[in-house]
Scaffold this motif. Structure first.
Motif, PDB file in Angstrom:
ATOM      1  N   ILE A  13      34.111  44.787  55.810  1.00 17.51           N
ATOM      2  CA  ILE A  13      35.210  43.977  56.351  1.00 17.51           C
ATOM      3  C   ILE A  13      36.561  44.533  55.908  1.00 17.51           C
ATOM      4  N   CYS A  14      36.651  44.966  54.646  1.00 17.10           N
ATOM      5  CA  CYS A  14      37.911  45.499  54.122  1.00 17.10           C
ATOM      6  C   CYS A  14      38.167  46.937  54.552  1.00 17.10           C
ATOM      7  N   GLY A  15      37.125  47.616  55.053  1.00 20.69           N
ATOM      8  CA  GLY A  15      37.298  48.996  55.499  1.00 20.69           C
ATOM      9  C   GLY A  15      37.327  50.006  54.367  1.00 20.69           C
ATOM     10  N   HIS A  16      36.760  49.654  53.229  1.00 17.75           N
ATOM     11  CA  HIS A  16      36.722  50.578  52.099  1.00 17.75           C
ATOM     12  C   HIS A  16      35.583  51.583  52.280  1.00 17.75           C
ATOM     13  N   LYS A  17      35.848  52.849  51.961  1.00 17.01           N
ATOM     14  CA  LYS A  17      34.807  53.875  52.037  1.00 17.01           C
ATOM     15  C   LYS A  17      33.892  53.810  50.816  1.00 17.01           C
ATOM     16  N   ASP A  18      34.423  53.361  49.699  1.00 14.08           N
ATOM     17  CA  ASP A  18      33.675  53.342  48.441  1.00 14.08           C
ATOM     18  C   ASP A  18      33.539  51.899  47.958  1.00 14.08           C
ATOM     19  N   ILE A  19      32.316  51.497  47.618  1.00 14.47           N
ATOM     20  CA  ILE A  19      32.070  50.132  47.140  1.00 14.47           C
ATOM     21  C   ILE A  19      32.847  49.834  45.866  1.00 14.47           C
ATOM     22  N   ASN A  20      33.125  50.864  45.065  1.00 11.34           N
ATOM     23  CA  ASN A  20      33.877  50.653  43.827  1.00 11.34           C
ATOM     24  C   ASN A  20      35.295  50.154  44.095  1.00 11.34           C
ATOM     25  N   THR A  21      35.871  50.557  45.224  1.00  7.41           N
ATOM     26  CA  THR A  21      37.197  50.055  45.594  1.00  7.41           C
ATOM     27  C   THR A  21      37.121  48.550  45.832  1.00  7.41           C
ATOM     28  N   THR A  22      36.093  48.136  46.567  1.00  7.20           N
ATOM     29  CA  THR A  22      35.904  46.710  46.854  1.00  7.20           C
ATOM     30  C   THR A  22      35.662  45.940  45.561  1.00  7.20           C
ATOM     31  N   MET A  23      34.818  46.502  44.705  1.00  6.58           N
ATOM     32  CA  MET A  23      34.497  45.815  43.462  1.00  6.58           C
ATOM     33  C   MET A  23      35.712  45.716  42.551  1.00  6.58           C
ATOM     34  N   GLY A  24      36.649  46.632  42.673  1.00  6.11           N
ATOM     35  CA  GLY A  24      37.872  46.579  41.885  1.00  6.11           C
ATOM     36  C   GLY A  24      38.704  45.342  42.205  1.00  6.11           C
ATOM     37  N   TYR A  25      38.610  44.855  43.436  1.00  6.33           N
ATOM     38  CA  TYR A  25      39.340  43.649  43.830  1.00  6.33           C
ATOM     39  C   TYR A  25      38.624  42.380  43.378  1.00  6.33           C
ATOM     40  N   ASN A  26      37.389  42.524  42.989  1.00  2.70           N
ATOM     41  CA  ASN A  26      36.600  41.363  42.599  1.00  2.70           C
ATOM     42  C   ASN A  26      36.355  41.414  41.094  1.00  2.70           C
ATOM     43  N   SER A  27      37.118  40.676  40.337  1.00  2.00           N
ATOM     44  CA  SER A  27      36.917  40.627  38.893  1.00  2.00           C
ATOM     45  C   SER A  27      35.686  39.791  38.598  1.00  2.00           C
ATOM     46  N   VAL A  28      34.743  40.383  37.883  1.00  3.94           N
ATOM     47  CA  VAL A  28      33.531  39.661  37.510  1.00  3.94           C
ATOM     48  C   VAL A  28      33.699  39.190  36.074  1.00  3.94           C
ATOM     49  N   TYR A  29      33.739  37.901  35.902  1.00  2.00           N
ATOM     50  CA  TYR A  29      33.904  37.302  34.589  1.00  2.00           C
ATOM     51  C   TYR A  29      32.533  36.985  34.006  1.00  2.00           C
ATOM     52  N   PRO A  30      32.431  36.904  32.675  1.00  5.82           N
ATOM     53  CA  PRO A  30      31.132  36.604  32.067  1.00  5.82           C
ATOM     54  C   PRO A  30      30.472  35.362  32.664  1.00  5.82           C
ATOM     55  N   HIS A  31      31.258  34.341  32.964  1.00 12.81           N
ATOM     56  CA  HIS A  31      30.690  33.125  33.554  1.00 12.81           C
ATOM     57  C   HIS A  31      29.990  33.450  34.867  1.00 12.81           C
ATOM     58  N   ASP A  32      30.634  34.285  35.701  1.00 12.91           N
ATOM     59  CA  ASP A  32      30.037  34.659  36.993  1.00 12.91           C
ATOM     60  C   ASP A  32      28.737  35.427  36.783  1.00 12.91           C
ATOM     61  N   ALA A  33      28.736  36.338  35.829  1.00 14.85           N
ATOM     62  CA  ALA A  33      27.535  37.125  35.559  1.00 14.85           C
ATOM     63  C   ALA A  33      26.408  36.230  35.055  1.00 14.85           C
ATOM     64  N   ILE A  34      26.732  35.278  34.198  1.00  8.89           N
ATOM     65  CA  ILE A  34      25.718  34.359  33.667  1.00  8.89           C
ATOM     66  C   ILE A  34      25.143  33.499  34.783  1.00  8.89           C
ATOM     67  N   GLU A  35      26.000  32.977  35.622  1.00  9.06           N
ATOM     68  CA  GLU A  35      25.532  32.135  36.733  1.00  9.06           C
ATOM     69  C   GLU A  35      24.689  32.933  37.718  1.00  9.06           C
ATOM     70  N   ALA A  36      25.080  34.165  38.001  1.00  4.98           N
ATOM     71  CA  ALA A  36      24.296  35.007  38.912  1.00  4.98           C
ATOM     72  C   ALA A  36      22.916  35.280  38.308  1.00  4.98           C
ATOM     73  N   HIS A  37      22.868  35.515  37.002  1.00  6.58           N
ATOM     74  CA  HIS A  37      21.582  35.761  36.347  1.00  6.58           C
ATOM     75  C   HIS A  37      20.720  34.502  36.380  1.00  6.58           C
ATOM     76  N   ARG A  38      21.316  33.357  36.102  1.00  4.84           N
ATOM     77  CA  ARG A  38      20.553  32.097  36.155  1.00  4.84           C
ATOM     78  C   ARG A  38      19.990  31.859  37.548  1.00  4.84           C
ATOM     79  N   ALA A  39      20.780  32.158  38.574  1.00  9.91           N
ATOM     80  CA  ALA A  39      20.304  31.993  39.954  1.00  9.91           C
ATOM     81  C   ALA A  39      19.142  32.946  40.241  1.00  9.91           C
ATOM     82  N   PHE A  40      19.250  34.176  39.746  1.00 13.42           N
ATOM     83  CA  PHE A  40      18.170  35.147  39.922  1.00 13.42           C
ATOM     84  C   PHE A  40      16.889  34.639  39.277  1.00 13.42           C
ATOM     85  N   ILE A  41      16.995  34.151  38.031  1.00 11.11           N
ATOM     86  CA  ILE A  41      15.820  33.650  37.306  1.00 11.11           C
ATOM     87  C   ILE A  41      15.210  32.463  38.056  1.00 11.11           C
TER      88      ILE A  41
END
Length: 157
Positions: A13-41
């Motif tokens: 959607i953003c037209g980025h060639k590299d996923i790292n560019t997109t991920m740079g706009y998305n700050s992943v905070y520890p809370h987000d990582a913990i919640e994503a892991h809990r959802a995975f489990i």
């Protein structure tokens, strides 16, 4: 992405060639990582048999603790997985799963030198079966010796 859009779709959607560019706009905070892991489990547990998540019995727990106690060797640590048989019948110097303790490298060199001397004796005496068996041990000892160790501290394979 903060509301659940997959990063690869946001990249398109953003037209980025590299996923790292997109991920740079998305700050992943520890809370987000913990919640994503809990959802995975939670998803994983919903797909797996409930028996896998029961409390282990005292016997099972003792068996697991015993396994970790048996991993400690005089020359290092056994890297064999829990519940798998030892293919070398506990002749650890032969095994590629031996993780040598740097403090025991002198001992491993002594073992290697002793094997070389024993091979020479077996060759002199004509004990060909003994020569073949000792060669397997010597190869393992050489693979686990300090001279085969890279800067990572691990034997070269």
């Amino acid at each position: 992405m903060a509301n659940g859009m997959p990063p690869h779709m946001a990249q398109i959607i953003c037209g980025h060639k590299d996923i790292n560019t997109t991920m740079g706009y998305n700050s992943v905070y520890p809370h987000d990582a913990i919640e994503a892991h809990r959802a995975f489990i939670a998803r994983r547990r919903s797909l797996r048999p409930a028996e896998e998540y029961r409390t282990p019995t005292a016997e099972e727990w003792d068996q697991l603790l015993g396994y970790f106690e048996k991993r400690e060797l005089s020359t290092g640590i056994c890297g064999r997985s829990f519940g798998t048989p030892c293919v070398y019948e506990h002749a650890c110097v032969r095994c590629s799963l031996l993780r040598p303790d740097p403090a025991e490298w002198t001992r491993l060199v002594e073992i290697r030198d002793n094997l070389i001397a024993r091979i020479a004796e077996a060759e002199r005496e004509g004990w060909l079966g003994e020569v073949a068996r000792l060669q397997v041990s010597l190869t393992g000892a050489q693979n686990n010796s300090p001279s085969s160790t890279l800067t990572t501290g691990r034997p070269q394979r």
